[in-house]
Design a protein around this motif. Structure first.
Motif, PDB file in Angstrom:
ATOM      1  N   UNK A  78       0.823  -1.208   0.000  1.00  0.00           N
ATOM      2  CA  UNK A  78       0.000   0.000   0.000  1.00  0.00           C
ATOM      3  C   UNK A  78       0.860   1.262   0.000  1.00  0.00           C
ATOM      4  N   UNK A  79       0.322   2.337  -0.614  1.00  0.00           N
ATOM      5  CA  UNK A  79       1.008   3.624  -0.577  1.00  0.00           C
ATOM      6  C   UNK A  79       0.901   4.182   0.830  1.00  0.00           C
ATOM      7  N   UNK A  80       1.994   4.717   1.358  1.00  0.00           N
ATOM      8  CA  UNK A  80       1.986   5.299   2.690  1.00  0.00           C
ATOM      9  C   UNK A  80       1.178   6.588   2.662  1.00  0.00           C
ATOM     10  N   UNK A  81       0.346   6.808   3.702  1.00  0.00           N
ATOM     11  CA  UNK A  81      -0.533   7.979   3.690  1.00  0.00           C
ATOM     12  C   UNK A  81       0.223   9.292   3.521  1.00  0.00           C
ATOM     13  N   UNK A  82       1.348   9.474   4.241  1.00  0.00           N
ATOM     14  CA  UNK A  82       2.006  10.785   4.190  1.00  0.00           C
ATOM     15  C   UNK A  82       2.856  10.969   2.929  1.00  0.00           C
ATOM     16  N   UNK A  83       3.709   9.982   2.664  1.00  0.00           N
ATOM     17  CA  UNK A  83       4.674  10.172   1.569  1.00  0.00           C
ATOM     18  C   UNK A  83       4.196   9.630   0.229  1.00  0.00           C
TER      19      UNK A  83
END
Ligand SMILES: Nc1ncnc2c1ncn2[C@@H]1O[C@H](COP(=O)(O)OP(=O)(O)OP(=O)(O)O)[C@@H](O)[C@H]1O
Ligand SMILES: [Mg+2]
Lengths: 332, 264
Positions: B53-58
């Protein structure tokens, strides 16, 4: 000794036998080990000389001197291809060599192995790299491979062209190795026990192949052309030397060095050098014909108890002068 | 045994392993329903989706970051390692004085465990790419260089002499005879050194990494997120398999004679 006579060697009837290789008074030592002493002989163009000697007596060392892989400690080894006598200072494509084993490169197919010498001798790495760019190398390479393939087919190896050495039988491998040497059109071909590891039938096949080369020599001489193949065949089989060679030489450490004032053996020398009967490639092997000579050689070259006087049995050129024998050094 | 039978038995062994794991995790969760050390397949799939999954912040994805970091370090380290080992091994095999000069140094360094040398490289190169490269190179050079050098010593002298009678120059002897002769052995040695290289790399990443497989495994295992750690280990195993097959394929392409059973 025998080769000290005036050159060129005169054959009865006024024809000339051109000397092609002269070893004069050559000695060879490695780390204080005396291996060869006073080796002295001249070979005429087109001869096949069988070289005999007990194991470890220095046959390979002698071939290495002629090949230029090692240098003699004293004496001179020289070749004479066009009337100009030249001392051997290193290996060169004019002298091909075939070993009993390790002759072929395992990473090349038969045809690549045979074409290898053309590549190494005729081009250099920078030229090949530039040739990749210009397309010159691809064209030349194709010619080389075609030439190599023709030679393989001539030697009955049409099926083996694209096989690797380990996929070939021992006899096929040695044929490829001989083709690999012959493609360079060497003036002198040095064979170091090339058939030593083969079974009897294969061995005879290859011996006949050499006799075919000798027939080409006789034909050339008959037409007044220079004979194309001069061969030194080192072997430990007496019958092979007599059957294939038109001349047999024997190297031995058991000569009369004590009488010459040496306290230990100064090295092996040529103790036997005589005419051998010439066979056609289609002749059956007639053991009767060389029975006497075989015994003589067994005694003079291989018997450790004798002390041979070399000059008594190195009579090849005197035999030629009285027209004793047949072949390229005689009237054809 | 037939090919088919080999396949069936091989598959059975993997299935058995998975079944045992399933049994173990069910058992563990009966004792402690919140356990994360032996995650159920359900937890495992959550972990895997976290990895991808894509990290929320970066917006970065762990797997992309880590693969890029670890692969580039491995590639860089192996690259310079093979290059230096090749130059060293070839010159030691060709020139006696090079052999005399480098053999003692090489034997000495070969005795130092590369993981012990890490402290030195950390202080010399910090935690950048070149530090990882140095550790891997240091670890693989002794073996690779010795393989090349011993392979060259093994080449029958007749082969070299013969080439000289065929008109080969010294450069041609090195590049047209010695090199092709040892190439398959060199490729074998590289393939076998990928394992040790990974050991040194992961160890360094565990110790000082801020991204990469070793870093991720250490961090997630501290958090007891074994549903992330196990998939990472499986990826490493798959990667190892892939590299092995790739190297074998390269060897087949570059040295068909060796693959067919020729000996050098
Ligand atoms: N480079 C070398 N270093 C040390 N000794 C050598 C070297 N080359 C040859 N010899 C020695 O020289 C002697 C002759 O060797 P050579 O190989 O010439 O014999 P050979 O007649 O060809 O023997 P074979 O029939 O076994 O092939 C042997 O005793 C060998 O040990
Ligand atoms: Mg020998």
């Amino acid at each position: 000794m025998d080769s000290m006579q005036a050159l060129p060697l005169v054959r009865k009837g006024g024809c000339l036998v051109k000397p092609i290789l002269t070893v004069s008074n050559a000695s060879f030592q490695v780390r204080k080990q005396h291996i060869l002493h006073g080796v002295d002989f001249t070979i005429g163009r087109g001869q096949i000389v069988g070289v005999l000697g007990a194991s470890g007596c220095g046959k390979t060392s002698l071939l290495n001197l002629i090949a230029g892989i090692t240098r003699s400690t004293s004496g001179i080894v020289s070749v004479n291809y066009d009337g100009q006598e030249t001392e051997i200072v290193g290996p060169g494509p004019d002298r091909g060599i075939v070993y009993q084993a390790y002759g072929l490169y395992p990473f090349l197919t038969s045809v690549e192995n045979v074409a290898f010498g053309l590549k190494l001798h005729l081009t250099t790495i920078p030229r090949r790299m530039w040739g990749q760019v210009t397309g010159f190398w691809r064209r030349l390479r194709r010619e080389h491979l075609k030439h190599a393939e023709e030679l393989l087919v001539r030697f009955g190896l049409g099926d083996a062209v694209h096989k690797y050495p380990h996929e070939l039988s021992g006899g096929m491998r040695q044929r490829v190795a001989i083709a690999q040497a012959l493609i360079m059109k060497p003036q002198i071909l040095l064979l170091d026990e090339p058939f030593g590891a083969l079974d009897e039938a294969t061995r005879e096949d290859l011996q006949r192949m050499l006799l075919v080369l000798y027939e080409e020599n006789i034909q050339a001489v008959g037409q007044g052309k220079p004979a194309p193949h001069t061969i030194l065949l080192v072997t430990h089989a007496i019958s092979e030397a007599i059957f294939v060679g038109d001349r047999v030489m024997g190297l031995s450490r058991h000569w009369n060095w004590e009488e010459q004032g040496f306290s230990s053996c100064p090295g092996a020398t040529v103790v036997y050098d005589k005419v051998a009967p010439v066979f056609n490639s289609t002749d059956s092997v007639d053991f009767e014909k060389f029975f006497g000579q075989k015994n003589e050689i067994a005694q003079l070259v291989f018997d450790e108890k004798v002390r041979v006087r070399p000059q008594d049995h190195c009579t090849f050129w005197s035999q030629v002068r009285v027209n004793h024998g047949h072949g390229v050094t005689h009237d054809v | 045994m037939s090919r088919k039978a080999t396949w069936v038995i091989g598959t059975a062994s993997i299935l058995l392993l998975l079944a045992l794991y399933t049994r173990l995790s069910i058992h563990q969760h009966m004792i402690n329903p919140t356990d994360t050390t032996i995650p159920t397949w359900m937890q495992m799939s959550e972990g895997i989706s976290k990895i991808f999954a894509a990290q929320p912040r970066t917006g970065d994805r762990w797997i992309v970051e880590d693969v890029l970091a670890t692969l580039s370090r491995l590639g860089f380290g192996l690259g310079i390692g093979v290059f230096i080992a090749f130059a060293l091994g070839m010159s030691m095999g060709v020139w006696r004085w090079m052999e005399a000069f480098f053999l003692p140094i090489l034997s000495l360094f070969a005795k130092i465990p590369p993981t012990a040398m890490m402290a030195v490289f950390f202080t010399l190169f910090g935690t950048e790419l070149k530090m990882y490269g140095a550790i891997i190179a240091f670890g693989v050079i002794p073996t690779l260089a010795q393989t090349i050098y011993l392979g060259l010593k093994d080449i029958a002298e007749e082969r070299i002499d013969k080439a000289r009678t065929l008109g080969a120059s010294t450069t041609e002897i090195i590049f047209c005879i010695m090199f092709p002769q040892i190439l398959p052995k060199l490729l074998d040695a590289i393939r076998l050194q990928i394992g040790p290289a990974m050991v040194f790399l992961i160890a360094a990443e565990v110790l000082v990494g801020d991204v990469g497989f070793g870093y991720r495994i250490r961090l997630q295992s501290r958090l007891l997120n074994m549903n992330v750690v196990y998939p990472y280990l499986a990826y490493l195993a798959l990667f190892g398999f892939g590299m092995d097959m790739g190297m074998r394929w390269i060897q087949c392409k570059l040295c068909p004679w060796y693959a067919k059973g020729g000996v050098s």
